[in-house]
Design an enzyme around this catalytic site. Structure first.
Site, PDB file in Angstrom:
ATOM      1  N   VAL A   1       0.927  -1.221  -0.014  1.00  0.00           N
ATOM      2  CA  VAL A   1      -0.009   0.116  -0.020  1.00  0.00           C
ATOM      3  C   VAL A   1       0.730   1.334  -0.043  1.00  0.00           C
ATOM      4  CG1 VAL A   1      -1.747   1.252   1.319  1.00  0.00           C
ATOM      5  CG2 VAL A   1      -1.823  -1.149   1.118  1.00  0.00           C
ATOM      6  N   ALA A   2       1.955   1.247   0.708  1.00  0.00           N
ATOM      7  CA  ALA A   2       2.925   2.342   0.930  1.00  0.00           C
ATOM      8  C   ALA A   2       3.561   2.746  -0.620  1.00  0.00           C
ATOM      9  CB  ALA A   2       3.970   2.203   2.084  1.00  0.00           C
TER      10      ALA A   2
ATOM     11  N   GLU B   1      -0.741   7.737  -3.914  1.00  0.00           N
ATOM     12  CA  GLU B   1      -2.043   8.129  -3.985  1.00  0.00           C
ATOM     13  C   GLU B   1      -2.232   9.581  -4.212  1.00  0.00           C
ATOM     14  OE1 GLU B   1       0.019   8.283   0.162  1.00  0.00           O
ATOM     15  OE2 GLU B   1      -0.397   6.870  -1.239  1.00  0.00           O
TER      16      GLU B   1
ATOM     17  N   ASP C   1     -10.680  21.794 -41.647  1.00  0.00           N
ATOM     18  CA  ASP C   1     -11.737  22.138 -42.597  1.00  0.00           C
ATOM     19  C   ASP C   1     -11.188  23.794 -43.204  1.00  0.00           C
ATOM     20  OD1 ASP C   1     -13.763  21.974 -44.579  1.00  0.00           O
ATOM     21  OD2 ASP C   1     -15.326  23.049 -43.206  1.00  0.00           O
TER      22      ASP C   1
END
Length: 645
Positions: free
Chosen positions: A301-302, A306, A348
């Site tokens: 997780v570290a 995040e 265009d």
């Protein structure tokens, strides 16, 4: 009973441009289309037939793509792999008892989703506001009576009446046409109005811009009158087909999204590897399986960044705000980064690279060339001797048309033989507008640059333009009691009808040598992709209009005009090239016109090629992929061609 309709009208059949289409409307004569649609020219449809066909074909309106509920749009913010990894990390942190990390990660993910959702919702609402247009009305014959109904109520087979200034309410086959010219720039990209004919019967593979017997939804009738029968409504129209192509456009990930997805896959691999290695080492050292699992998960997780999604979202949001300040609308937040990854820009021509405002560039009068400065409908500019880019640019000088009788006469004819008006609607360079034919508006603007004013009286006689004569004449009463007839039209037609030429304010016989020189001048201007008109006049000692004829006239000059590039485009093209971005033009206009504008903007240089839609149809995907780097201009193309490129 509903008749068997032509292909392109029946929703169970291919569309009007499908190669397998049988008998599309432009391949049928006027009588054949009336018979196929089971409609009488003078009576139109009755209410029963209208109700039956509306049940089958629906209303004449474009269908918007089904709207996505707000909650699905919000959930879409969580579909990135990195965000999924963060949510998984938050869940694992919660299961392991680390509630602080859980709440922090979830707060970051939620903040990221809210920012992205709000920015994209704001862009969607702005686009929706731009797409809301007023509902036009249509004049239709039903049950033998002329009615005015909302355009959305039209059905295939309705017989409609059209006159100058009308917006075409649906796709229709012309039954009768009198001097009809249609401004189709919004659909085909052609900058000048197109002459239409009801008697034309065309091959099935005729390109959209060359279908002279058809009129299409959202184009404008700039001159003439017509009767037509509706052949397609709603999503079956050419405009509807374009809307359908856009609605079914395949979603493609942006470069940033692809890189973040790749990063997510790497993070998953790294995290799993960390968990496996730590778990194996700790077990080897004799620790309990439960304690080892918690430690391994904590380290995994570290390892998850995040803060990455929030940093990316905030950076994109700031970029979006800066783009909004420059009048750019971006529907999806990641598209901000996509702009920085662009290597090719396909644009265009009409209204984008050019102003969509016809402008007189060159006048040939009395054997002399005159260049007209200024662009667009703003009556601001000067008259300079010589051709643009001529050999003797250093000898050019600004002249006053009032002191140059031949030029003054040419400008006067263009002003008086004219049905258009130029008005100012607000302050600013682009505040001027033309009411009527853009080509005629360009002549009025050129005269206004010379400080000429329209005649106070209206012409008492007029020969309207038609495609057979290729000329238009108007006569005014002169102060001497007779009349002056002013004529403009196709150079080759006008030249054949002239017996004299205006030189130094005097009428002189038109010799064969001078005819050849004028024809050569016409060819020289045509090579620059200019739209050409010849100007002539004739004096009468009487006002008996039945004796007026477009013959034995005095030739007064040639006028060359074009829809000019926007002033800022050439700089933008140069900046693109300096940044390593290759600009490409894709237009429905004629190849010669498109190539001339591309050369002027330096968008096409060296060995760059121009490819037409017909050429593109005969090119395989492999050949196109091989040659695409050498093609700078795609001309006379359809919406399908644009998507293919």
């Amino acid at each position: 009973m509903i008749p068997k309709l032509p292909s392109g009208l029946d929703p169970d059949r291919p569309g009007p441009n499908d190669s397998s289409t049988v008998d599309p409307p432009h391949t049928l004569s006027a009588n054949e289309i009336l018979e196929r649609l089971d409609v009488a020219l003078d009576q139109g449809l009755d209410e029963t037939a209208v109700a039956e066909r509306r049940t089958r074909f629906g209303f004449n309106e474009l269908q918007a793509a089904p709207s996505t509920p707000w909650w699905l749009k919000f959930l879409a913010q969580f579909r990135e792999l990195v965000v999924g990894i963060l949510i998984a990390a938050a869940v694992i942190s919660g299961l392991s008892g680390d509630w602080t990390d859980t709440f922090v990660i979830l707060a970051i993910v939620l903040l990221n989703a809210i920012i992205g959702f709000l920015q994209e919702d704001k862009a969607e609402r702005a686009l929706a506001a731009l797409q809301r247009l007023s509902s036009p009305m249509a004049k239709v014959i039903r049950g033998g009576a002329l009615q005015t109904v909302p355009a959305r109520d039209l059905v295939p087979g309705d017989r409609i009446e059209l006159e100058a200034g009308d917006n075409i309410p649906s796709d229709a086959r012309l039954i009768e046409a009198y001097g009809v010219r249609i401004q189709e720039a919004a659909l085909t990209g052609e900058s000048v109005p197109v002459e239409k004919r009801s008697d034309a019967v065309l091959p099935p593979n005729t390109s959209l811009g060359d279908r002279l017997n058809m009129v299409y939804m959202s184009t404008i009738l700039t001159a003439g009158k017509a009767r037509a029968v509706v052949t397609a409504t709603g999503m079956e129209t050419e405009l509807g087909r374009i809307a359908g192509l856009l609605q079914h456009e395949a979603h493609e990930s942006t470069p940033l999204q692809r890189r973040l997805a790749e990063l997510g896959r790497i993070l998953v691999f790294v995290c799993l590897a960390i968990v496996a290695v730590i778990f194996a080492l700790e077990l080897y050292r004799g620790r309990s399986a439960g304690d080892v699992f918690v430690r391994a998960i904590s380290l995994a997780v570290a390892a998850v960044p995040e803060g990455l999604p929030t940093v990316v979202t905030l950076a994109l949001a700031l970029g979006l705000q800066r783009m909004v300040a420059r009048n750019v609308l971006i529907r999806r937040l990641p598209s901000v980064e996509t702009l920085g990854s662009v290597t090719v820009i396909c644009s265009d021509k009409t209204g984008t690279l050019t102003r969509n405002e016809m402008t007189v560039r060159v006048i040939y009068a009395g054997g002399q060339w005159y260049r007209v400065t200024g662009t667009g409908y703003a009556p601001e500019g000067q008259f300079v001797t010589g051709l643009p880019g001529g050999e003797h640019a250093e000898a050019e000088k600004t002249i006053d048309p009032h002191t140059t009788p031949d030029l003054h006469r040419a400008l006067s004819i263009g002003l008086y033989c004219n049905s258009a008006r130029v008005t100012r609607k607000e302050e600013g360079e682009e505040a001027w507008q033309v009411i009527g034919d853009p080509t005629e508006g360009a002549l009025v603007v050129a005269a206004m640059k010379a400080r000429l004013e329209p005649a106070g009286e209206r012409p008492f006689f007029e020969l309207p333009f038609d495609s057979d004569r290729k000329a238009m004449s108007m006569a005014y009463r002169s102060t001497q009691g007779g009349a002056e007839m002013y004529t403009k039209g196709a150079p080759e037609v006008i030249l054949r009808s002239c017996a004299a030429e205006l030189r130094n304010g005097e009428s002189t016989p038109l010799s064969d040598t001078r005819r050849s020189e004028i024809a050569q001048a016409n060819t020289q201007l045509a090579a620059q992709a200019l739209r050409l008109l010849a100007l002539a006049c004739r004096s009468y000692s009487h006002t008996e209009s039945q004796q007026f004829a477009e013959s034995e006239m005095v030739f007064c000059g040639l006028v060359g005009m074009i829809d000019p590039p926007r002033d800022e485009v050439k700089v933008a093209v140069a900046r693109c090239r300096a940044a390593g971005i290759r600009p490409v033009m894709i237009t429905g206009d004629h190849p010669e016109t498109a190539a001339a504008i591309a050369r002027e903007l330096q968008l096409a240089t060296g060995d760059d090629r121009t490819l037409t839609g017909h050429d593109l149809d005969n090119l395989s995907d492999e050949d196109l992929a091989r040659d695409v780097e050498t093609i700078a201009v795609y001309a006379r193309v359809s919406p399908e061609h644009k998507l293919r490129v």
